[in-house]
Design an enzyme around this catalytic site. Structure first.
Site, PDB file in Angstrom:
ATOM      1  N   GLY A  57     -70.816 105.231 -73.137  1.00  0.00           N
ATOM      2  CA  GLY A  57     -71.369 104.661 -74.403  1.00  0.00           C
ATOM      3  C   GLY A  57     -72.688 103.819 -74.699  1.00  0.00           C
ATOM      4  O   GLY A  57     -72.681 103.071 -75.388  1.00  0.00           O
ATOM      5  N   ASP A 112     -73.113  99.553 -72.564  1.00  0.00           N
ATOM      6  CA  ASP A 112     -72.367  98.895 -73.230  1.00  0.00           C
ATOM      7  C   ASP A 112     -71.684  97.832 -73.150  1.00  0.00           C
ATOM      8  O   ASP A 112     -72.168  96.686 -73.744  1.00  0.00           O
ATOM      9  CB  ASP A 112     -71.415  99.954 -74.131  1.00  0.00           C
ATOM     10  CG  ASP A 112     -70.259 100.797 -72.800  1.00  0.00           C
ATOM     11  OD1 ASP A 112     -70.774 100.385 -72.356  1.00  0.00           O
ATOM     12  OD2 ASP A 112     -69.593 101.501 -73.486  1.00  0.00           O
ATOM     13  N   ASP A 115     -66.858  94.608 -68.795  1.00  0.00           N
ATOM     14  CA  ASP A 115     -65.956  94.455 -68.864  1.00  0.00           C
ATOM     15  C   ASP A 115     -65.363  93.764 -67.408  1.00  0.00           C
ATOM     16  O   ASP A 115     -65.447  92.127 -67.743  1.00  0.00           O
ATOM     17  CB  ASP A 115     -65.032  95.734 -68.699  1.00  0.00           C
ATOM     18  CG  ASP A 115     -62.921  95.128 -69.468  1.00  0.00           C
ATOM     19  OD1 ASP A 115     -62.909  94.096 -69.658  1.00  0.00           O
ATOM     20  OD2 ASP A 115     -61.695  96.303 -69.787  1.00  0.00           O
ATOM     21  N   PHE A 164     -59.726  95.101 -77.210  1.00  0.00           N
ATOM     22  CA  PHE A 164     -60.460  96.758 -77.340  1.00  0.00           C
ATOM     23  C   PHE A 164     -61.273  96.232 -78.003  1.00  0.00           C
ATOM     24  O   PHE A 164     -60.123  96.633 -78.803  1.00  0.00           O
ATOM     25  CB  PHE A 164     -59.194  97.823 -76.523  1.00  0.00           C
ATOM     26  CG  PHE A 164     -59.885  98.807 -76.092  1.00  0.00           C
ATOM     27  CD1 PHE A 164     -60.699  98.664 -74.847  1.00  0.00           C
ATOM     28  CD2 PHE A 164     -60.442  99.977 -76.712  1.00  0.00           C
ATOM     29  CE1 PHE A 164     -60.373  99.928 -73.921  1.00  0.00           C
ATOM     30  CE2 PHE A 164     -60.770 100.829 -76.261  1.00  0.00           C
ATOM     31  CZ  PHE A 164     -61.020 101.541 -75.106  1.00  0.00           C
TER      32      PHE A 164
HETATM   33  P1  IMP Z   1     -65.857  97.655 -66.379  1.00  0.00           P
HETATM   34  O1  IMP Z   1     -66.031  98.620 -65.155  1.00  0.00           O
HETATM   35  O2  IMP Z   1     -64.308  97.480 -66.240  1.00  0.00           O
HETATM   36  O3  IMP Z   1     -66.667  96.379 -66.828  1.00  0.00           O
HETATM   37  O4  IMP Z   1     -65.990  98.798 -67.868  1.00  0.00           O
HETATM   38  C1  IMP Z   1     -66.688  99.067 -67.706  1.00  0.00           C
HETATM   39  C2  IMP Z   1     -66.705 100.566 -68.739  1.00  0.00           C
HETATM   40  O5  IMP Z   1     -65.703 100.554 -69.827  1.00  0.00           O
HETATM   41  C3  IMP Z   1     -67.720 101.011 -70.216  1.00  0.00           C
HETATM   42  O6  IMP Z   1     -68.713 101.372 -70.130  1.00  0.00           O
HETATM   43  C4  IMP Z   1     -67.075 101.439 -71.397  1.00  0.00           C
HETATM   44  O7  IMP Z   1     -67.177 101.951 -71.014  1.00  0.00           O
HETATM   45  C5  IMP Z   1     -65.561 100.560 -70.584  1.00  0.00           C
HETATM   46  N1  IMP Z   1     -64.954  99.819 -71.482  1.00  0.00           N
HETATM   47  C6  IMP Z   1     -64.727  98.187 -71.245  1.00  0.00           C
HETATM   48  N2  IMP Z   1     -64.609  97.656 -72.145  1.00  0.00           N
HETATM   49  C7  IMP Z   1     -64.001  98.706 -73.300  1.00  0.00           C
HETATM   50  C8  IMP Z   1     -63.715  97.714 -74.447  1.00  0.00           C
HETATM   51  O8  IMP Z   1     -63.738  97.015 -74.846  1.00  0.00           O
HETATM   52  N3  IMP Z   1     -64.363  99.414 -75.298  1.00  0.00           N
HETATM   53  C9  IMP Z   1     -64.937 100.093 -74.594  1.00  0.00           C
HETATM   54  N4  IMP Z   1     -64.781 100.892 -73.208  1.00  0.00           N
HETATM   55  C10 IMP Z   1     -64.399  99.823 -73.256  1.00  0.00           C
HETATM   56 MG    MG Z   2     -69.476 103.564 -70.128  1.00  0.00          MG
END
Ligand code: IMP
Ligand code: MG
Length: 193
Positions: A57, A112, A115, A164
């Site tokens: 990403g 990127d 979340d 998203f």
């Molecule tokens: P986390 O572990 O929940 O912080 O997720 C992080 C990873 O999930 C990011 O590096 C992205 O690859 C993916 N991700 C989380 N939210 C989104 C989104 O809204 N769009 C696309 N990819 C996302």
């Molecule tokens: Mg990622």
């Protein structure tokens, strides 16, 4: 049969809403570069940080940010993802682990989006376990969530609503990493593949 559907990709985008356009995205990257330059572009600074891009990403963010950084650095990548290319967070899976050269270094992790924070919390812990001296996290986007996250980003390009999003490296089911702006995918379109 190949598992991609061009019509589905186009439909996802037709229903989506552009929440930051390309110019706003570019401005956010400049903001991140300014903050990193403020810290490292100083006479006598001998940090020589190792910049790690989190594939896949971060690829666009990395590609546009690096030429704006004015201090000596080294670049490498790691590859970690949650739940493949699905839209729901899941287990953190390592595809390319950090190289041993992280030991003793100041590391700048570029990703990127922050979340729920599971991915970057995991990445940071692994780097510290491998002996990194300092881990600075810079994300292009930080999703505003009600709950607190297990890790904080030190530098954030854009704070975005809890939707998203796709574009600027981020994908939905593998589609639309190539968009120059950020688009929110309609909730109903995320329910089924
Ligand atoms: P986390 O572990 O929940 O912080 O997720 C992080 C990873 O999930 C990011 O590096 C992205 O690859 C993916 N991700 C989380 N939210 C989104 C989104 O809204 N769009 C696309 N990819 C996302
Ligand atoms: Mg990622």
């Amino acid at each position: 049969m190949q598992d991609f559907h061009v019509d589905r990709a186009r439909k996802l985008l037709q229903n989506a809403e552009e929440i930051f356009d390309a110019a706003e995205v570019q401005q956010a990257v400049v903001g991140v570069a300014d903050k990193l330059n403020a810290r490292f572009d100083k006479p006598g600074d001998e940090s020589f940080p190792l910049v790690l891009g989190v594939m896949g990403g971060a690829v666009v963010f990395v590609g546009q940010l690096l030429p704006q950084l004015r201090f000596p650095l080294e670049f490498d990548y790691i590859h970690v993802s949650r739940y493949g290319d699905d839209d729901q967070g899941g287990r953190v899976v390592w595809k390319v682990i950090p190289r041993p050269n992280v030991a003793g270094r100041t590391i700048i992790v570029l990703d990127d989006i922050l979340d729920e924070g599971e991915t970057l919390a995991h990445v940071k812990q692994r780097l510290l376990d491998m002996g990194a001296a300092e881990v600075i996290i810079a994300v292009f986007a930080d999703k505003a969530l009600k709950q607190s996250k297990p890790v904080k980003a030190d530098i954030v390009g854009l704070t975005i609503p809890n939707k998203f999003v796709v574009g600027f490296g981020m994908d939905v089911y593998g589609y639309w990493r190539n968009l120059p702006g950020l688009w929110a995918i309609r909730q109903e379109d995320l329910k089924q593949k």
